[in-house]
Write an enzyme that holds these catalytic residues in place. Structure first.
Site, PDB file in Angstrom:
ATOM      1  N   TYR A 113     -36.272 -29.371 -17.321  1.00  0.00           N
ATOM      2  CA  TYR A 113     -36.406 -29.526 -15.937  1.00  0.00           C
ATOM      3  C   TYR A 113     -38.205 -29.786 -15.501  1.00  0.00           C
ATOM      4  O   TYR A 113     -38.673 -29.252 -16.279  1.00  0.00           O
ATOM      5  CB  TYR A 113     -35.882 -28.219 -15.373  1.00  0.00           C
ATOM      6  CG  TYR A 113     -36.294 -27.993 -13.810  1.00  0.00           C
ATOM      7  CD1 TYR A 113     -34.852 -28.503 -12.986  1.00  0.00           C
ATOM      8  CD2 TYR A 113     -37.802 -28.052 -13.365  1.00  0.00           C
ATOM      9  CE1 TYR A 113     -35.357 -27.931 -11.527  1.00  0.00           C
ATOM     10  CE2 TYR A 113     -37.943 -27.621 -11.999  1.00  0.00           C
ATOM     11  CZ  TYR A 113     -37.285 -27.413 -11.045  1.00  0.00           C
ATOM     12  OH  TYR A 113     -37.672 -27.460 -10.076  1.00  0.00           O
ATOM     13  N   GLU A 203     -37.960 -33.432  -8.188  1.00  0.00           N
ATOM     14  CA  GLU A 203     -36.909 -32.832  -8.992  1.00  0.00           C
ATOM     15  C   GLU A 203     -36.529 -33.963  -9.962  1.00  0.00           C
ATOM     16  O   GLU A 203     -35.855 -34.412  -9.225  1.00  0.00           O
ATOM     17  CB  GLU A 203     -36.302 -31.457  -8.084  1.00  0.00           C
ATOM     18  CG  GLU A 203     -35.743 -30.833  -9.231  1.00  0.00           C
ATOM     19  CD  GLU A 203     -34.581 -29.789  -8.662  1.00  0.00           C
ATOM     20  OE1 GLU A 203     -33.982 -30.102  -7.543  1.00  0.00           O
ATOM     21  OE2 GLU A 203     -35.279 -28.426  -8.659  1.00  0.00           O
TER      22      GLU A 203
END
Ligand code: GDP
Ligand code: MN
Length: 392
Positions: A113, A203
């Site tokens: 992530y 992101e």
């Protein structure tokens, strides 16, 4: 402002990042053609078909499918285009799929992530990264907060070597290894893109380590600071009107600040602070605001009418609370606007009005003489009580 994954990847590709090749498809035939062009089916090469909607969680909802042949891409696309994708982020109504990204399949070794955000408190760029990629970061934050590593980048200094090293070690890419070099390049590219486009969020979930031992961007969510959009007309052009709240768009045309919310009490207020206080007092009184709406200091009859129109467009609205403090704006102007709007649009819901300030007496008289069923409030809390009662 948000954009689609395929658009974000296109923008990121200018920053030296490794992103699987992909093509946009709007029909099943286009999806088949795209998969063929990407070599899908040859020597066991796979492709991935991905629904392009402004939402994460598509994978779990059936919006991301791996395919082994162009024919299979077509079959998957037939099902996906036109489907209502309900993810954990869309709400129960879901989002209709109009477009697909067909991308080269990637052999994933491990998912990470990675995100960049604006940290307003410290006026820096916040970095969040985790070895637990792919799954919801909220879940990681809750169950394994220690697995999220953070760093901050001072925008006046830029990305520093020690920050790169810290993140590289934390994610297990090491120091001085080919992988660490690849990661440094990726990190620089992402930070440069974030700054260049005035993003407020970037992101990458997942950022992946491939079986070929390279780092690649597999998914991307990018959003921009609307106040900086004037610097990037090419980004404004990427806006997908199908994805935006139609009421918010209408409002911006008339210079109104409008944000759609979940409740049933429409609010028409002047000034952002008063608008927030109005939402607070509605909630405190047991009601739920349907929107935030600041008509601004220079509102006239026309803008008030438009504001009413936008509020009434929301079928959930069961009552309207007008809370105006006439400073620069005079109460009689607002009153005339309310009466004109109510007559033009028809008042299908109870209306509570609280006026205070310049020309308040004239304003109140205009409302009383209008013959409209308007409940007058003597104070903010009185108004909140009246509207909450009225919608019950
Ligand atoms: P999201 O669910 O909306 O966040 O969509 P993603 O693009 O992140 O895809 C969801 C998941 O699908 C990823 O976490 C991967 O596990 C998987 N995935 C996406 N693209 C590929 C690919 O090219 N190859 C493989 N093997 N898996 C992929
Ligand atoms: Mn994702």
């Amino acid at each position: 402002m948000n954009i689609h994954e395929y658009q974000a990847k296109e923008l990121l590709s200018r920053f030296g990042l490794s992103i699987p090749r992909g093509k946009l498809a709007c029909t099943p035939t286009e999806a088949e053609w795209a998969a063929r062009k990407l070599g899908c089916g040859k020597d066991g090469k796979i492709a991935v078909v991905k629904a392009q909607v402004h939402s994460g969680g598509r994978g779990k909802a059936g919006g991301v499918k791996l395919v082994k042949s162009p024919e299979e891409a077509k079959v998957v696309a037939e099902k996906m285009i036109g489907m209502n994708l309900v993810t954990n982020q869309t709400g129960p109504q879901g989002k209709k799929v109009h477009k697909l990204l067909v991308a080269e399949g990637c052999d994933i070794e491990k998912e990470y992530y990675f995100a960049l955000v604006v940290n307003r408190e410290t006026a820096t760029i916040g970095v969040m990264a985790s070895t637990e990629g792919g799954m919801d970061i909220e879940e990681v934050a809750e169950k394994h907060p220690e697995k999220i590593v953070t760093a901050s980048i001072d925008p006046t200094i830029g990305l520093q070597e020690f920050t790169i090293r810290k993140l590289s070690i934390a994610l297990g890419f090491g120091l001085g290894t080919p992988l660490a070099k690849d990661f440094a390049k990726t990190l620089r590219g992402l930070v440069n893109a974030f700054v260049a486009y005035n993003c407020d969020m970037l992101e990458i979930n997942p950022l992946v380590l491939t079986k070929q031992n390279t780092i690649a961007v597999l998914d991307c969510k990018m959003s921009f600071d609307e106040n900086a959009l004037f610097r990037h007309p090419e980004i404004s052009d990427l806006r997908d009107y199908e994805e935006d709240d139609i009421k918010e768009l209408e409002a911006s045309k008339y210079g109104l600040s409008y944000v759609s919310l979940e409740g049933n009490i429409g609010c028409l207020v002047n000034g952002a602070g008063l608008a927030m206080a109005t939402m607070d007092i509605i909630k405190q009184t047991g009601g739920e605001p349907a929107n935030f709406l600041d008509v601004g200091g220079g509102a006239n009859q026309e803008t008030v009418t438009q504001a009413f129109r936008i509020i009434l467009r929301d079928k959930a609205v069961k009552g309207i609370f007008v809370n105006i403090f006439g400073g620069i704006m005079k109460c009689d102007v607002i009153a005339n606007g309310i009466v004109a709007a109510a007559k033009e649009l028809g008042l299908r819901v109870p209306l509570v009005v609280r006026l205070e300030g310049t020309n308040v007496e004239i304003g109140k008289r205009i409302l009383n003489d209008s013959g409209l069923n308007i409940l007058s409030a003597s104070s903010m809390s009185d108004g909140a009580n009246k509207i909450v009662q009225a919608v019950r």
